[in-house]
Design an enzyme around this catalytic site. Structure first.
Site, short mmCIF file in Angstrom:
data_model
loop_
_atom_site.label_atom_id
_atom_site.label_comp_id
_atom_site.label_asym_id
_atom_site.label_seq_id
_atom_site.Cartn_x
_atom_site.Cartn_y
_atom_site.Cartn_z
N GLU A 73 42.07 43.90 31.94
CA GLU A 73 43.25 44.61 31.44
C GLU A 73 43.69 43.99 30.12
O GLU A 73 43.58 42.78 29.93
CB GLU A 73 44.38 44.49 32.46
N HIS A 95 39.65 27.57 34.08
CA HIS A 95 38.66 28.58 33.70
C HIS A 95 38.55 29.62 34.80
O HIS A 95 39.04 29.42 35.90
CB HIS A 95 37.29 27.94 33.43
N HIS A 123 41.68 42.08 39.40
CA HIS A 123 41.42 42.16 37.96
C HIS A 123 42.07 40.96 37.30
O HIS A 123 42.82 40.22 37.93
CB HIS A 123 41.96 43.46 37.36
#
Length: 130
Positions: A116, A8, A68
């Site tokens: 993204e 996770h 990111h």
């Protein structure tokens, strides 16, 4: 050690309710668990935990830490997803552009965490990376 994959990702947010709404509305996340200060979401098999931090400071650009994370999307859905981000007035930081063997668009969640959408594969990216 035999790591099997990512279990996770936990993202610190300033407002749990607003962040949960963003991930549900923009990425189609499904709530798996809702606690007092955290929410666990499932996004097409990717397990995301949103953890509310009281008096959190916004993420600073170019600091050490996660830059990111990217979600895969099929090329046929990319243009529709791009238009959806624009309709929802999501802040787009780069793209849409063709890069590394696929189409990509980067955008921010409500706390400035960069996400993204990418149509390519790791193989395509490494084949085309310069």
């Amino acid at each position: 050690m035999n790591v099997q994959g990512i279990n996770h990702i936990t993202i610190k947010v300033s407002d749990l309710k607003k962040a949960t709404h963003f991930y549900q509305e923009i990425l189609g996340a499904k709530i798996v668990h809702k606690g007092n200060t955290d929410v666990y979401l499932d996004i097409s098999g990717v397990w995301i935990c949103l953890m509310e931090i009281q008096k959190a400071k916004p993420k600073q650009k170019n600091q050490i830490g996660v830059d990111h994370f990217a979600f895969s999307i099929v090329k046929e859905d990319f243009n529709k997803a791009t238009e959806y981000l624009k309709e929802k007035q999501v802040t787009i930081t780069r793209g849409p552009i063709e890069r590394g063997g696929g189409w990509t668009i980067n955008f921010l969640d409500r706390d400035g965490n960069e996400l993204e959408l990418y149509t390519g594969s790791l193989y395509e990216r490494m084949k085309n990376w310069k």
